[in-house]
Design an enzyme around this catalytic site. Structure first.
Site, PDB file in Angstrom:
ATOM      1  N   CYS A 115      -9.540 -32.328 -52.851  1.00 52.69           N
ATOM      2  CA  CYS A 115      -9.858 -31.967 -54.243  1.00 52.69           C
ATOM      3  C   CYS A 115      -9.296 -32.964 -55.255  1.00 52.69           C
ATOM      4  O   CYS A 115      -9.690 -32.936 -56.421  1.00 52.69           O
ATOM      5  CB  CYS A 115      -9.359 -30.567 -54.553  1.00 52.69           C
ATOM      6  N   HIS A 248      -9.027 -30.399 -62.297  1.00 47.33           N
ATOM      7  CA  HIS A 248      -9.764 -29.950 -61.104  1.00 47.33           C
ATOM      8  C   HIS A 248     -10.048 -28.457 -61.263  1.00 47.33           C
ATOM      9  O   HIS A 248      -9.166 -27.684 -61.655  1.00 47.33           O
ATOM     10  CB  HIS A 248      -8.939 -30.216 -59.846  1.00 47.33           C
ATOM     11  N   ASN A 278     -15.353 -24.066 -57.059  1.00 46.19           N
ATOM     12  CA  ASN A 278     -14.536 -25.232 -56.735  1.00 46.19           C
ATOM     13  C   ASN A 278     -15.390 -26.208 -55.922  1.00 46.19           C
ATOM     14  O   ASN A 278     -15.727 -25.929 -54.771  1.00 46.19           O
ATOM     15  CB  ASN A 278     -13.320 -24.770 -55.923  1.00 46.19           C
TER      16      ASN A 278
HETATM   17  N1  ACO Z   1     -12.796 -10.014 -52.347  1.00 46.35           N
HETATM   18  C1  ACO Z   1     -12.112  -8.863 -52.310  1.00 46.35           C
HETATM   19  N2  ACO Z   1     -10.855  -8.772 -51.819  1.00 46.35           N
HETATM   20  C2  ACO Z   1     -10.299  -9.912 -51.372  1.00 46.35           C
HETATM   21  C3  ACO Z   1     -10.967 -11.148 -51.363  1.00 46.35           C
HETATM   22  C4  ACO Z   1     -12.272 -11.170 -51.876  1.00 46.35           C
HETATM   23  N3  ACO Z   1     -13.008 -12.302 -51.936  1.00 46.35           N
HETATM   24  N4  ACO Z   1     -10.145 -12.086 -50.843  1.00 46.35           N
HETATM   25  C5  ACO Z   1      -9.000 -11.474 -50.527  1.00 46.35           C
HETATM   26  N5  ACO Z   1      -9.077 -10.164 -50.840  1.00 46.35           N
HETATM   27  C6  ACO Z   1      -8.076  -9.129 -50.661  1.00 46.35           C
HETATM   28  C7  ACO Z   1      -7.157  -9.390 -49.499  1.00 46.35           C
HETATM   29  O1  ACO Z   1      -7.737  -8.933 -48.291  1.00 46.35           O
HETATM   30  C8  ACO Z   1      -5.951  -8.626 -49.901  1.00 46.35           C
HETATM   31  O2  ACO Z   1      -6.163  -7.264 -49.609  1.00 46.35           O
HETATM   32  P1  ACO Z   1      -4.979  -6.312 -49.079  1.00 46.35           P
HETATM   33  O3  ACO Z   1      -3.975  -6.291 -50.183  1.00 46.35           O
HETATM   34  O4  ACO Z   1      -5.672  -5.007 -48.857  1.00 46.35           O
HETATM   35  O5  ACO Z   1      -4.488  -6.977 -47.833  1.00 46.35           O
HETATM   36  C9  ACO Z   1      -5.898  -8.768 -51.409  1.00 46.35           C
HETATM   37  O6  ACO Z   1      -7.223  -9.139 -51.802  1.00 46.35           O
HETATM   38  C10 ACO Z   1      -4.937  -9.814 -51.872  1.00 46.35           C
HETATM   39  O7  ACO Z   1      -5.144 -11.009 -51.112  1.00 46.35           O
HETATM   40  P2  ACO Z   1      -4.377 -12.328 -51.449  1.00 46.35           P
HETATM   41  O8  ACO Z   1      -4.839 -13.419 -50.521  1.00 46.35           O
HETATM   42  O9  ACO Z   1      -2.905 -12.027 -51.528  1.00 46.35           O
HETATM   43  O10 ACO Z   1      -4.937 -12.610 -52.915  1.00 46.35           O
HETATM   44  P3  ACO Z   1      -4.367 -13.538 -54.036  1.00 46.35           P
HETATM   45  O11 ACO Z   1      -3.965 -12.742 -55.175  1.00 46.35           O
HETATM   46  O12 ACO Z   1      -3.398 -14.546 -53.519  1.00 46.35           O
HETATM   47  O13 ACO Z   1      -5.677 -14.325 -54.467  1.00 46.35           O
HETATM   48  C11 ACO Z   1      -6.631 -16.507 -54.196  1.00 46.35           C
HETATM   49  C12 ACO Z   1      -6.302 -15.175 -53.535  1.00 46.35           C
HETATM   50  C13 ACO Z   1      -7.622 -16.255 -55.313  1.00 46.35           C
HETATM   51  C14 ACO Z   1      -7.247 -17.436 -53.184  1.00 46.35           C
HETATM   52  C15 ACO Z   1      -5.323 -17.078 -54.780  1.00 46.35           C
HETATM   53  O14 ACO Z   1      -4.319 -17.115 -53.797  1.00 46.35           O
HETATM   54  C16 ACO Z   1      -5.520 -18.432 -55.319  1.00 46.35           C
HETATM   55  O15 ACO Z   1      -6.162 -18.620 -56.309  1.00 46.35           O
HETATM   56  N6  ACO Z   1      -4.921 -19.462 -54.706  1.00 46.35           N
HETATM   57  C17 ACO Z   1      -5.111 -20.810 -55.127  1.00 46.35           C
HETATM   58  C18 ACO Z   1      -5.844 -21.468 -54.098  1.00 46.35           C
HETATM   59  C19 ACO Z   1      -7.049 -22.172 -54.583  1.00 46.35           C
HETATM   60  O16 ACO Z   1      -7.505 -22.097 -55.686  1.00 46.35           O
HETATM   61  N7  ACO Z   1      -7.568 -22.905 -53.640  1.00 46.35           N
HETATM   62  C20 ACO Z   1      -8.699 -23.702 -53.835  1.00 46.35           C
HETATM   63  C21 ACO Z   1      -8.584 -24.887 -52.946  1.00 46.35           C
HETATM   64  S1  ACO Z   1      -7.156 -25.788 -53.289  1.00 46.35           S
HETATM   65  C22 ACO Z   1      -7.436 -26.499 -54.680  1.00 46.35           C
HETATM   66  O17 ACO Z   1      -8.553 -26.823 -54.966  1.00 46.35           O
HETATM   67  C23 ACO Z   1      -6.294 -26.645 -55.536  1.00 46.35           C
END
Ligand code: ACO
Length: 321
Positions: A115, A248, A278
């Site tokens: 990225c 990004h 993304n």
């Molecule tokens: N829809 C519904 N529920 C979901 C989804 C979805 N798409 N994805 C995960 N969940 C659920 C999980 O199963 C979990 O449920 P549970 O509590 O019953 O177990 C709950 O949501 C929380 O899951 P987490 O993975 O802890 O969610 P989080 O709050 O961390 O959000 C996310 C996830 C959005 C990916 C976040 O961690 C994030 O934004 N991280 C940054 C990573 C990123 O942006 N990466 C892109 C590539 S890297 C880059 O480009 C920088």
């Protein structure tokens, strides 16, 4: 003194927008509410199965060349940032060169920093131009990340989209690119990766994108603030002289957090994550092209790019338009 200036931009998104509800209809166990609240993403684009990154790159490149007011014959360097190349080899850049019909007095190669690939590619092209060895570079970010997605992994498959963005970077006696800072810390390579590889005619290992979302989130917020300050210091310009941040486009919460830490109001931040998702290396040049074409970014303004991705690799660039 030779500087490198962005002379024109172009971009391309394949197909129609795919909304969060469309993903639900395709069987992903998610909801528009969850995706919008956690990421800010409402839609993304997916390329047709037989469309490669080079084809998206070609359209973006032609638009950038037209905007720069030059011709393909003026291009003597093509760098494509991609983690989803058409082939293992040759490089996607050589396919773009051939597609544009550029003669062989042109270097062409790919850069892979996921990225952050566009920032790495821009930094590389800038050094070629400042050295005097090359005059006019096409710097492209192009991705078909949809190919890497595991549709049963709802924590990743809702985040990404396909697209391409390009800039023409040319030699000038005025800056241009004022400063660039690049970093990487490979000790974090397991937080965001596609573990598979091709061996003996087979894909060995897991061919899908895997991510520890919360680890990436915390790393991103920390290093993006640091590298933004670094590039401002390197350029020796006041922080309040920045007209636009083009980050990004991974997640609106990362973008908002970075802007807040830099004291930048969101009105000065270009965001397209809501409609592009993304697009990895394509996200910065796609957002840049949108903001130039709709008249937000204008000649004479100062713009910061910054990104982070798998590796992890991160960086920032400060550019005068
Ligand atoms: N829809 C519904 N529920 C979901 C989804 C979805 N798409 N994805 C995960 N969940 C659920 C999980 O199963 C979990 O449920 P549970 O509590 O019953 O177990 C709950 O949501 C929380 O899951 P987490 O993975 O802890 O969610 P989080 O709050 O961390 O959000 C996310 C996830 C959005 C990916 C976040 O961690 C994030 O934004 N991280 C940054 C990573 C990123 O942006 N990466 C892109 C590539 S890297 C880059 O480009 C920088």
């Amino acid at each position: 003194m030779i500087y490198a200036r962005i002379a024109g931009t172009g971009s391309y998104l394949p197909g129609e927008p795919i909304t969060n509800d469309d993903l639900v209809k395709r069987g992903v166990d998610t909801s528009d509410e969850w995706i919008t609240a956690r990421t800010g993403i409402r839609a993304r684009h997916f390329a047709a199965p037989d469309t490669g990154s080079s084809e998206l790159a070609l359209v973006a490149a032609r638009r950038a060349i037209e905007a720069a007011g030059c011709t393909v014959d003026d291009i003597d360097l093509v760098i494509v940032a991609t983690s989803t190349p058409d082939f293992i080899f040759p490089s996607t850049a050589t396919l773009v060169q051939a597609g544009l019909g550029i003669e062989n007095n042109c270097a062409a190669f790919d850069v892979q920093a996921v990225c952050c690939g566009f920032v790495y590619a821009l930094a590389t092209a800038e050094k070629f131009i400042r050295s005097g060895s090359h005059r006019r570079a096409l710097v492209i970010g192009a991705e078909v990340f949809s190919r890497l997605l595991d549709w049963t992994d709802r924590s990743t498959c809702v985040l990404f989209g396909d697209g391409a963005g390009a800039v023409v970077l040319e030699a000038s006696d005025k800056p241009g690119v004022r400063a660039v800072a690049l970093h990487a810390d490979g000790s974090h390579h397991l937080v965001l990766w596609v573990p598979g590889h091709v061996s003996g005619g087979l894909v060995t290992g897991d061919p899908f994108l895997r991510m520890h979302g919360q680890t990436v989130f915390k790393l991103a917020v920390k290093v993006l603030e640091e590298v933004a300050h670094e590039v401002i210091d390197l350029a020796g310009v006041p922080q309040d002289s920045i007209d636009w941040l083009v980050p990004h486009q991974a997640n609106i919460r990362i973008i908002q957090s970075t802007a807040k830490r830099l004291g930048l109001p969101m009105e000065k931040v270009v965001t397209t994550v809501d409609v592009h998702g993304n697009t990895s290396a394509a996200s910065i040049p796609l957002a840049l092209d949108c903001a130039i074409r709709d008249g937000r970014i204008r000649p004479g303004q100062r713009v910061m790019f910054e990104g982070i991705g798998g590796g992890v690799a991160w960086g920032a660039a400060l550019i005068d338009f």
